[in-house]
Structures are given as C-alpha cells and as structure tokens.
Design a protein around this motif. Sequence first.
Motif, mmCIF file in Angstrom:
data_model
loop_
_atom_site.group_PDB
_atom_site.id
_atom_site.type_symbol
_atom_site.label_atom_id
_atom_site.label_comp_id
_atom_site.label_asym_id
_atom_site.label_seq_id
_atom_site.Cartn_x
_atom_site.Cartn_y
_atom_site.Cartn_z
ATOM 1 N N LEU C 237 0.818 -1.224 0.000
ATOM 2 C CA LEU C 237 0.000 0.000 0.000
ATOM 3 C C LEU C 237 0.847 1.268 0.000
ATOM 4 C CD1 LEU C 237 -2.651 -1.367 2.479
ATOM 5 C CD2 LEU C 237 -3.223 -0.499 0.218
ATOM 6 N N LEU C 252 11.152 0.939 2.392
ATOM 7 C CA LEU C 252 9.940 1.717 2.704
ATOM 8 C C LEU C 252 8.898 0.773 3.292
ATOM 9 C CD1 LEU C 252 11.355 3.582 0.578
ATOM 10 C CD2 LEU C 252 9.096 4.277 -0.153
ATOM 11 N N ALA C 253 8.497 1.029 4.534
ATOM 12 C CA ALA C 253 7.477 0.184 5.161
ATOM 13 C C ALA C 253 6.086 0.534 4.619
ATOM 14 C CB ALA C 253 7.539 0.332 6.675
ATOM 15 N N ALA C 254 5.114 -0.235 5.050
ATOM 16 C CA ALA C 254 3.759 -0.134 4.484
ATOM 17 C C ALA C 254 3.184 1.266 4.614
ATOM 18 C CB ALA C 254 2.839 -1.131 5.189
ATOM 19 N N LYS C 255 2.401 1.640 3.617
ATOM 20 C CA LYS C 255 1.594 2.856 3.654
ATOM 21 C C LYS C 255 2.404 4.142 3.559
ATOM 22 C CE LYS C 255 -2.196 2.988 5.973
ATOM 23 N NZ LYS C 255 -2.294 3.766 7.185
ATOM 24 N N CYS C 256 3.699 4.058 3.217
ATOM 25 C CA CYS C 256 4.440 5.285 2.931
ATOM 26 C C CYS C 256 3.908 5.924 1.653
ATOM 27 C CB CYS C 256 5.926 4.984 2.752
ATOM 28 S SG CYS C 256 6.789 4.691 4.301
ATOM 29 N N GLY C 257 4.097 7.235 1.539
ATOM 30 C CA GLY C 257 3.748 7.937 0.312
ATOM 31 C C GLY C 257 4.836 8.951 -0.017
ATOM 32 N N ALA C 273 3.872 4.364 7.008
ATOM 33 C CA ALA C 273 2.988 5.520 6.815
ATOM 34 C C ALA C 273 3.707 6.859 6.860
ATOM 35 C CB ALA C 273 1.848 5.495 7.823
ATOM 36 N N VAL C 274 5.005 6.863 6.579
ATOM 37 C CA VAL C 274 5.711 8.145 6.448
ATOM 38 C C VAL C 274 5.241 8.829 5.170
ATOM 39 C CG1 VAL C 274 7.974 9.166 5.931
ATOM 40 C CG2 VAL C 274 7.740 7.504 7.783
ATOM 41 N N GLY C 275 5.045 10.147 5.241
ATOM 42 C CA GLY C 275 4.688 10.922 4.057
ATOM 43 C C GLY C 275 5.809 11.888 3.714
ATOM 44 N N THR C 289 11.069 7.881 11.384
ATOM 45 C CA THR C 289 10.187 7.053 12.214
ATOM 46 C C THR C 289 8.743 7.106 11.695
ATOM 47 O OG1 THR C 289 9.815 8.834 13.781
ATOM 48 C CG2 THR C 289 11.671 7.385 14.236
ATOM 49 N N GLY C 290 7.953 6.165 12.136
ATOM 50 C CA GLY C 290 6.606 5.930 11.588
ATOM 51 C C GLY C 290 5.705 7.150 11.602
ATOM 52 N N MET C 291 4.931 7.304 10.547
ATOM 53 C CA MET C 291 3.903 8.339 10.410
ATOM 54 C C MET C 291 4.466 9.757 10.401
ATOM 55 S SD MET C 291 0.771 6.639 12.606
ATOM 56 C CE MET C 291 -0.578 7.540 11.872
ATOM 57 N N SER C 292 5.782 9.897 10.219
ATOM 58 C CA SER C 292 6.349 11.248 10.155
ATOM 59 C C SER C 292 5.949 11.934 8.858
ATOM 60 C CB SER C 292 7.878 11.194 10.245
ATOM 61 O OG SER C 292 8.271 10.808 11.530
ATOM 62 N N MET C 293 5.887 13.258 8.941
ATOM 63 C CA MET C 293 5.571 14.118 7.803
ATOM 64 C C MET C 293 6.850 14.857 7.441
ATOM 65 S SD MET C 293 2.732 17.191 7.786
ATOM 66 C CE MET C 293 3.245 18.096 9.254
#
Lengths: 355, 355, 355
Positions: C237, C252-257, C273-275, C289-293
């Motif tokens: 994803l 790149l782990a899942a859900k990165c963009g 989920a890093v963007g 780290t995870g979910m970072s913008m």
Amino acid sequence: MNPKQFRLEYLARLVQGEHVGQSDLILEGLASLDAAQAKHIAFVNADKYLDQARASKAGALIVTPTLKNQLDTHNNFIVVDNPYLAFAILTHVFEKKNQHQGIESTAQIHPSAMIADSAYIGHYVVIGEHCVVGDHTIIQSHVKIDHDIEIGQHCFIDSHVTLTGDTKIGDRVRIHANTVIGGEGFGFAPYQGKWHRIAQLGSVKIGNDVRIGSNCSIDRGALDDTILEDGVIIDNLVQIAHNVKIGANTALAAKCGIAGSTTIGKNCVLAGAVGVVGHINIADNVTITGMSMVTKSISEAGSYSSGTPMLESLHWKRAAVRFKQLADVPLTQLLKRLDHIQAQIESLESTFKRK
Amino acid sequence: MNPKQFRLEYLARLVQGEHVGQSDLILEGLASLDAAQAKHIAFVNADKYLDQARASKAGALIVTPTLKNQLDTHNNFIVVDNPYLAFAILTHVFEKKNQHQGIESTAQIHPSAMIADSAYIGHYVVIGEHCVVGDHTIIQSHVKIDHDIEIGQHCFIDSHVTLTGDTKIGDRVRIHANTVIGGEGFGFAPYQGKWHRIAQLGSVKIGNDVRIGSNCSIDRGALDDTILEDGVIIDNLVQIAHNVKIGANTALAAKCGIAGSTTIGKNCVLAGAVGVVGHINIADNVTITGMSMVTKSISEAGSYSSGTPMLESLHWKRAAVRFKQLADVPLTQLLKRLDHIQAQIESLESTFKRK
Amino acid sequence: MNPKQFRLEYLARLVQGEHVGQSDLILEGLASLDAAQAKHIAFVNADKYLDQARASKAGALIVTPTLKNQLDTHNNFIVVDNPYLAFAILTHVFEKKNQHQGIESTAQIHPSAMIADSAYIGHYVVIGEHCVVGDHTIIQSHVKIDHDIEIGQHCFIDSHVTLTGDTKIGDRVRIHANTVIGGEGFGFAPYQGKWHRIAQLGSVKIGNDVRIGSNCSIDRGALDDTILEDGVIIDNLVQIAHNVKIGANTALAAKCGIAGSTTIGKNCVLAGAVGVVGHINIADNVTITGMSMVTKSISEAGSYSSGTPMLESLHWKRAAVRFKQLADVPLTQLLKRLDHIQAQIESLESTFKRK
C-alpha cells in the motif's frame, strides 16, 4: 516503431503560440531541460530555470516573451503566455494512444449490455446485465463491470478496475488500474456486542471529466449516493467512503481518506494523506496541507493544517514529552501570571524608590 | 426489472416490531428521510431528526414509541425499540442478491479442488490445487485462489481478490474487491548492507463473520499465522502485517495499518488511518481516535488519541514553530519557577510592609 | 503431500554453521520457539529469548556459541554467528516453490512479445506488443503486461499486477499481488478554474533485487523516469509518485507515500505511513520514524521524527487545546522574561537587605 514527428510551426499553432526560428524544424518529443536532445522541445516556466534552459540541448523551447529575451543560447522557440499549459497540451500530441476499437474475443458480455461500436473492450473483461459503454470508451483487460453500470463516452478504464454497485459514470472519465468503485460502504449496526451488516442500497454517481487514480476505493452510498461532481481529480490509494459528496474541480492527492457522509466543496485542494472525519462540511475553495487531520467542518475558504514539523528524533522526543506536559500547563494563564508578577515587581520597585 | 414489493405488516414482522396504520401499504424500498417518496420506508433514530422526519415524504417511518408520539405528520409506522437495527435488518430485504449457482465455463479449477454444488464461481476465476469452497459461497469474476486455500460457507469474495499463502477462511466471510490475503510478509534480514529476503512460511487464519473491505493487504505470517478472530470488521485500504492477531468483533476503519506481530484485543475500535507499531499488545475494549500513532502497548480499556488539531495554516505555522521550541522549554520547571518567584515577591511585599 | 525433510547436518552446511548433536536428525520445518515441535528447528537470537528457548519443544535450535552455552535443555544445535541470517537462509529451503514452466493455454500473448522458455505465464495473463519476459520468471494469473514492458530473469510477479507505461524491470524482482506499476502520474495544469491533464510520457525503471509489496502504486514519470535502484524493498500500500528516485537498498514500510520528483538516498529506512512532500532531497542513510511528515529536504544522515505521542483521549484534548494556544505564547521570550524577573527580584532583595 517510428516516433511521431512534428514541425515547430505546427506545434506552435496547436498551442496558439508564435514560433520563432526554423519553422520546419522537426521535433520528435517533449523532454525536461536536462534530458532534452536536439530532437526535443522543452519548456521554461520561470526565471529560476533560466540557467538550466541555457545549458539545455533542446532543439526548441516553449517560453514567455520575457523569458525569450533572456535566452540568447537558443534559436527556436514557441512563445506563449503560459508555457506550462502549452506543455500540457503538447503532451497529448506525443502520447502513444490506444487506437483499438471493438471487442476482444475473450470478453464476456451479457446480451443485455449495450456497447458502442467505437468502444474498445479488452481481453477477459466481464460486463454484466443492463450495462452501457459509450462511444470511444476504452475498457482495458480484466476489468469487471457488474450489472446496471453506465459509462459515458471517451472514458478510459484501466486493467483490473472493479465497477459495481450500479455506478453511473459521465463522459471523458479516466479510472486507473486496480481501483474499486461502488464497493459496499462500511456500515454496521452494533447490537449485543456484535456488528450487524447494513446492506448498502445506494450507488456512486461520477460526473464528466473526473480522474481517479490507481488502487482507490470509492464506496457506494448506504441509501443515497456517493457523488463526485464534474472535473474532480483524485490521485492513487484514496478512500472515499459511502455518501461522500465532492464538489466540482476539487483535487485530492494520493492517500487521502474521506469518511462517510462528509461533503467537500468545489475547487478545494487536499494535499497528500489528508484525513477527513465523517458527517462534516468543507466549504468551497479550501486548501488543506498534507497529512492534516480534519475533525470538524470548515466554513471559510482558506488554507488549513495540522501535525507537527519533522525534527531530528532526539529533539523530537524532548518536544513530544513536553506536548504531554502541556495538558497540565495553563499556557494563557501563565502569561497572565507573568504580567501580574511583572506589575507587582514594578510596584515594589517604585514604592521602594519613593522611600 | 420489477422492484421488490412488501407490505408494511410483513416488514414489521421481520423486525419484530408493531405496525401502525395501513397494514397492506406496499413499500418498494428504503430511503433516507430527505430522499424518500410515498413508496419508501425511512427510519428516525433520535429527536434531532424529528424536523426532517416531519418534512419527509416517506410512506412509512421506523420509529421508537417515544418518537412516534411526536410525529403526527405521518400515519404509517413500524414501532421498535431500536430503529437503526430494524433498518439494518430491512436493508437485506431490499438488497439485490446474486442468486447464481454453479461454475462459469471460463473458470479454471484444478481437479483436486472441492467446490460445493451450491457455490457460484464467476468468469475467469482461477482456483489451484487442494482448495475448498463451501456451500452457497459466491466467488466473483477474476478471483485468484492459489493452492491449499479453504473457504467456508455463505462467503462472498468480490472480483480481483487474490487469496494465497494457504489462507483458511471461516463461514459468512465477506471480502471486497481487489484485496490481497496471504501475501508475503515484509521480512528481511539485513546483512552486509543488503536485505536478505525471509520466505514467509506462515499463513492467514480468518474466523467466521469477518468482513474485509476493498484494496486491503493482509500478509501471511513468517512462521506462525496472521489471525483475524470471529466478527472482525475491516474497512478499505487497510494493512495487516505478518503475525498480527486481531481479537473478536474488533473494528478497523479505512486506511489503518497494523505492523508485524502486534496483538489487538476484542471489541476494539480503531478509527480511520490509525497506525500501530509492531510487537505490541492492545487490550480489549480499546478505542483509538482517527489518525493516531500507537507506539506502545495499551493495557487498559479506554479511549486514546494523538496528533494535533487542525488550524488555519498561518496559525498552525506559529504553533508548529513553538512545538520545536518546546524541546528546550522545561514546562513543569517553568511552573515551579513561577510559584517560587510568586513566593519571593510575597515575602518581599510582606517584609516591606512590616518595615 | 509429503513435507520436505532434511538432516540437521545438511541444514548446518547450508548456513555454513556447525552442527551439534544428532547429525542425522530429520527436520521437517522451521517454527517459532513457542510453536515448534520435535520435527522443527527454531532460532534464538538474543539472551532475552533464552527462557522461551528452554521451554521450546523444538528438535533443534539455531544459536550463537554464547547462547548455546546457556542452553542445557537441548541437545541438537546449528551454531552460527548470526542466527537470524541463518534462519532467513533456511526459510528458502522449506518454502513451497512454484515449479511451473511454460505458458498456460488461456494466456493472451502478442506475437511480438518474447517469452523465455523457462518462464511461467499463468492463466488469463495478457501480454502486449514488444514485451520481454526473462528466464525463470514467474508471472501469476491475471497479470496485465501492457506493451513495451521488459522484465528480467528470476522475477516473480503475483496475480492482478498491472504493468504499464513502458516499465523496465531488472532481475530477481518480486512484485506482489494487485500492485500497479507505470500508471499515469498525477499531473494537471490548472487553467481558468479547470484541471488540464498532462499526458505522462516518462516511464518506470526498476533495478535488480527490488521487492514491491501488494496494492502499491508506482507512477511513471511526466517526462523523465521514476527510478527504483537495485535492492530497494517496499512494503504494501505504498504510493510512489511520478519522477521519484529511490536509492539502492532503501526500505519503505507499508503505507508510505512519496510525492512527485522527490529523491531519496541509498540505505534509508522509512517506517510505516511516512509521508514525504514533493521536490525535495533526502540524503543517504536517513531513518524516518513511523507516520512522520517530511516537508523539507534532509541533508544529514540520522534519525528524524514528527507527530505527537499517544495519550488517553481526555489528556490529549487538554494538550491539543494548548497546542493551539502555543501560537500566541512566545515560549523562548517567556523564559527570558522569567530570567529577567528573577534578576529583578534578586536585585530588589539585595538592595533591600543592604538598607
């Protein structure tokens, strides 16, 4: 395979621009300034690209009148007011197009479906009862078109797309590979500790000139419809839940998610990975910056953001601990206390001096 | 195509409710209060919808006894304790159902696979060795069922789903289009600057009454299995990594991602786009609000959140700069300093007065 | 179906380790310490797993020399320096492999396509003009390979993958199910309130030993190419926009963009989920780290983060309100004011004492 070849003069005419230099110069493609060779045309959109433009080997450049005057390194130009738009138009000239018409022998099409003669239906496409596919529409291989789906003219539906839930699609709509439209909305009634599925009886209505990226999920409504108005453009991996309405010409970048029954206005721009909660309204002309979390309605046009800036991880950890502490630090009161203390000290000082 | 038609009396009986008014009133569909016409039945769930209900053209309304007493605009009712649950039940009555049975001629099914006579296998489905498909299960077109997959009874698998990795699926499971279950987990051993792939030898076990949305990825375990217990419901575009375990009746909204080897308890609710780090445990009855980042175990039931609220972008920029500064602002110490200063001033003042 | 069976001695040799105990012990599989039975071999990677290892019923253990000395509960070992790497290697020994070669009768392959004799092409695969599929490459069912695609040797392309946009793929590349590579980048020129599509004329170039998960979208470039260098590994994803370049061995782990035209260096790790915003550069050896913008370039190797820690929701609400207030609280100035006030008080106190 011979490349497409066009004269400079001809390309200038297509973008309603003026050609300068060798009118019969043959051009075989568009390229970026860096990658362009003598057979390519490139575009220059702003002063900051002038150095790159001067060093470019492009055979011709698309420029504004002002930019042209600053470029004595090149002889061949197309001069226009909006080079980026001219470039956008010319990409279509050089694009390889699927020119096929007709129905591949392996497609499975229900006898009640109506397929325009000028449409193309690829290999292993499955089309169910009462479907309609309009003129010049291209359906690539392996697409599943469930029953009662209508697709307008000049559409492009890429491979492995699933269309279901009685979805209705306008003209000139492009849907990229592996996207699912009309899937069942996520509706469950909780009762006695279990989730009871609510069958989703609504549909999806998609206007004209809509663009939807790959791997998107756009669910059908519970009772009413999920609606994308004309000119909406959507990037990849976007989630649109049931009963969402998105206004004309609004753009959603990749990985956005819009929860159920939310209405987004016209001409909005949601940057990448924005999340919008359900049952709210967002006004027209709203911009939301990347990865923002939208938890309440927005009634005024403008730009909105959330999140925290990226920091070196150790710095971030210290800030994050403080964020927790913030809950118990009365910030505004703290300022008032400071002001109050300041006043007390000044009072003390002045009294003291008077003595 | 004739619509389904039912008498008010019949619908009331289905939801164990009382009908009021014209018992033989013919109803052809469910609708929202706003969209309903005389042939529709709509539901009213709370006082705040009473005005909408009064203005509704619905031929009949599903209400509680209390709500009914406040509605003298309508004559036909189904009276129940839980109108939302009654609505949920009635959606199934009006749903168009795939009534097909049997195997389409284009399906490719390995001779060793066992397909129930009452199952439906759509066009271009591919089913490999040693697979089992149970009674009344519907497999839509283009589904890929790799070898050694077992699917129970009354399941619904929508188009373009990929089932691999020896996945085992219970009864009454619904998997929406283009979802991948049993794909290879993301396991690599770093060694001498390269990533060495770890073949994933585990599987995926899915209980009964599980619902999985479209475009989800649920990976198989590295050695042990990835497990979804009975009654788990999952929305679209969700990532479940290898060796995750999700407890019974837990709900995951769209775009959630659960990293490897994490265990989530029963009856949890994760709102949209929640991210959960790997190798942690989340207790039963935990709610996590949308877009939260879960980086450590949660041992107590309750509601948890992270992130920052949406602000007008210029306001946000000022707050975001301050977030960076927080790292170097000892907030709790700051409060202590203020208290200390306050005490000093008071001491000064009192000494001063005594003089 | 008989399981694979190997002697302890043989497995030790495969990982260049030393076998201890019964050299002809027959092992039928790998398992986790908890799930292992006498026929299984398990691995122990660190002291913290010693208790689990002692309780394990595994027939043999993969250990370091030091760990072996602490395990008198077992008799059979493979002793190596890096048990995790040995485990990674052995997973391939026990993996069920697709041994098929040749082309299924239902595949649709254009006469101009070149398919190696040792390749496998599954059911309902569609391969267009001028494509190349290399030796020992496996193409699973329902894959769509548009025209002018090249795929190297020993690749694995799972079901429902869509390859388009003239994508070129190296050797030993694995692409998991329902992923789309080479789809049209999200490029539109805004003009007079509408979005004008920019046809995407670039391609995607994928190096050797690249791994891409399921349900990913990797778009082709606008003019130049989107590039994944050798050894890049990508989870499920994930969104890679047009003209992105990702350096060798980056994960790149899942859900990165990753938004358009961004360049990421070599040996980076982006957690889930890093963007990453468009048009920036990230240096080599960066961890995020995870979910970072990520909203600006990173020029130094190191670890970076953003976001806020998860809190109990009521606690979070208080902190979130304060985050808003931060915009109007001059934190650093506040510290200066405190210091100033402190100095004033001390001055007052000392003057006072002197009197």
